[in-house]
Scaffold this active site. Structure first.
Site, PDB file in Angstrom:
ATOM      1  CB  THR A 163      -0.923   0.009   1.222  1.00  0.00           C
ATOM      2  OG1 THR A 163      -0.128  -0.114   2.417  1.00  0.00           O
ATOM      3  CG2 THR A 163      -1.920  -1.135   1.153  1.00  0.00           C
ATOM      4  CE1 TYR A 164       1.820   7.502  -2.198  1.00  0.00           C
ATOM      5  CE2 TYR A 164       1.027   8.488  -0.152  1.00  0.00           C
ATOM      6  CZ  TYR A 164       1.691   8.595  -1.353  1.00  0.00           C
ATOM      7  OH  TYR A 164       2.239   9.800  -1.728  1.00  0.00           O
ATOM      8  CG  MET A 165       6.142   4.545  -0.148  1.00  0.00           C
ATOM      9  SD  MET A 165       5.203   4.375  -1.662  1.00  0.00           S
ATOM     10  CE  MET A 165       5.835   5.758  -2.579  1.00  0.00           C
TER      11      MET A 165
END
Length: 448
Positions: A163-165
């Protein structure tokens, strides 16, 4: 953006004017530099202090273990109670002369304690852990995470593996926890799964939780499953994220801690150790710390009971000196910035890279050392713009910006107040040095 622009473009020319080539100032960058410079100053001023310990090697049923002198003359020893070789060797001789028949076990204390898993990754903790365990710089970590997020071809075209880091939320989507609760019993046994989903509280009151924690997009894609599609760096980081997230939803580990006091006359040695009763999440993942890459294996003591006589094999009086505080690593600097409420997870890698690019710091053996240029810039800013680089001020401004983003405060009064204060301080600084005034007058950055 306006405040950051005003800060950088208002103060940076002053640094150029005093001969700091390529110098720059930043709302978050400058407090970060101050942290590094202050740590170096603390190291420089540090005066080592001598102290001694008496360490013994014991033997019980053929099993060796170690202990240290805990109490002397019925008084618990403080760190600096023995501060010279004369006293240390005197106590050593007293122990040797009185311990011919061995030491009596005076007390055995056993405690069972639980250890909880670490929270799922946010940007800052991912950068810290990748630095500790993988020796990755923050920028390298974020670059690899970007690749994993954007997509890796695992046979059917590119798929985002994580997922978005860039997030400071530790929340996990319901679909993620459901999948984990399905896969954990299959991989690690039913007893590894807690009765309920683990919920974690975010320690940061300013956490922006638009995204969830950093996690694999599918836990069925184990590191072993995707290994052949990833390069080494990608696999290492993906494994770290997969294991940390899975562990965060597993049962506590249960540890047995043991403490044994062994006495002879009025002197008591203490031996400590622990064993793992139930590994729980520790069979998957163990969080690192700033000193060691992984927690050291605890000593396991032989079985003893009160009244046992234990033979001492060896006794040493060991000289020590206190050590200065360690230089910041990228991981420990990020941790401290986060602790002080300075900056945002998405900015930490860029801040460290800017400090390096501006030649304010050097990175060697993973530690950050300020250069002469960095120390000079920090001294100038600390003297003339201390109000703006104080940790408390930066954290308060960060909180104000969060309130603005949430619609709880107006941006114009905040920007206006900042602008007026900065303008006055720039003007006051220019008056102190004609050379700065001549130089800065070439740039119409902040009208006075």
């Amino acid at each position: 953006r306006s405040i950051d622009y005003l800060f950088g473009m208002g103060i940076s020319p002053l640094l150029w004017g005093i001969g700091i080539r390529k110098g720059s100032a930043g709302r978050v960058q400058s407090p970060a530099l101050k942290m590094i410079v202050e740590r170096e100053e603390a190291i420089r001023k540090f005066i080592p202090q001598e102290y001694w310990t008496l360490n013994a090697n014991f033997l019980k049923d053929g099993k060796p273990f170690d202990g240290f002198l805990y109490s002397n003359n019925n008084k618990k020893l403080a760190k600096f109670d023995i501060d010279n070789d004369k006293d240390a060797n005197k106590i050593k001789e007293e122990i040797l002369s009185s311990s011919i028949d061995g030491f009596e076990v005076l007390k055995v204390s056993k405690k069972e304690r639980k250890r909880q898993p670490a929270k799922p990754f946010i940007t800052s903790t991912l950068q810290q852990e990748a630095s500790r365990k993988l020796r990755f710089a923050a920028r390298r970590t974020m670059g690899i995470a970007q690749e994993l997020y954007t997509g890796i071809d695992i046979g059917d075209g590119p798929i985002g593996l994580i997922t978005y880091m860039r997030t400071d939320s530790i929340n996990l989507a319901q679909e993620a926890t459901d999948e984990m609760r399905n896969i954990i019993p299959k991989l690690f046994g039913q007893d590894a799964l807690p009765n309920e989903i683990r919920m974690y509280a975010n320690s940061s009151k300013n956490a922006q939780e638009a995204h969830e924690a950093i996690r694999p997009t599918s836990f069925a894609r184990t590191p072993e499953e995707v290994k052949k599609f990833l390069n080494k760096d990608q696999l290492d980081l993906y494994s770290l994220i997969w294991k940390r997230t899975i562990a965060s939803q597993m049962n506590d580990a249960i540890l047995n801690s043991v403490s044994v006091d062994l006495g002879v006359e009025n002197k008591i040695f203490r031996a400590t150790g622990q064993s793992i009763k139930y590994p729980g999440f520790m069979q998957v993942y163990l969080e690192g710390n700033d000193e060691e890459d992984a927690e050291a294996e605890a000593k396991i003591l032989p079985e003893m009971k009160e009244g046992d006589m234990i033979k001492m094999e060896n006794l040493e009086a060991i000289q020590h000196f206190t050590q200065p505080p360690g230089r910041y690593t990228e991981a420990s600097l990020i941790k401290n910035l986060e602790k002080e409420g300075i900056g945002r997870p998405s900015t930490y890698a860029a801040i460290i890279e800017t400090l390096r690019f501006k030649e304010y710091v050097e990175i060697e053996n993973r530690t950050l050392t300020p250069t002469g240029k960095g120390a000079s810039a920090c001294a100038f800013l600390d003297k003339n713009f201390n109000d703006f680089i104080k940790y408390s001020y930066t954290a308060e401004l960060e909180e104000t910006l969060d309130k603005i983003s949430r619609g709880e405060s107006e941006w114009i009064p905040t920007t206006d107040s900042f602008y007026k204060h900065l303008t006055k301080m720039v003007g006051d600084t220019e008056k102190l040095s004609p050379n700065i005034l001549i130089f800065v007058s070439q740039f119409n950055l902040i009208p006075l």
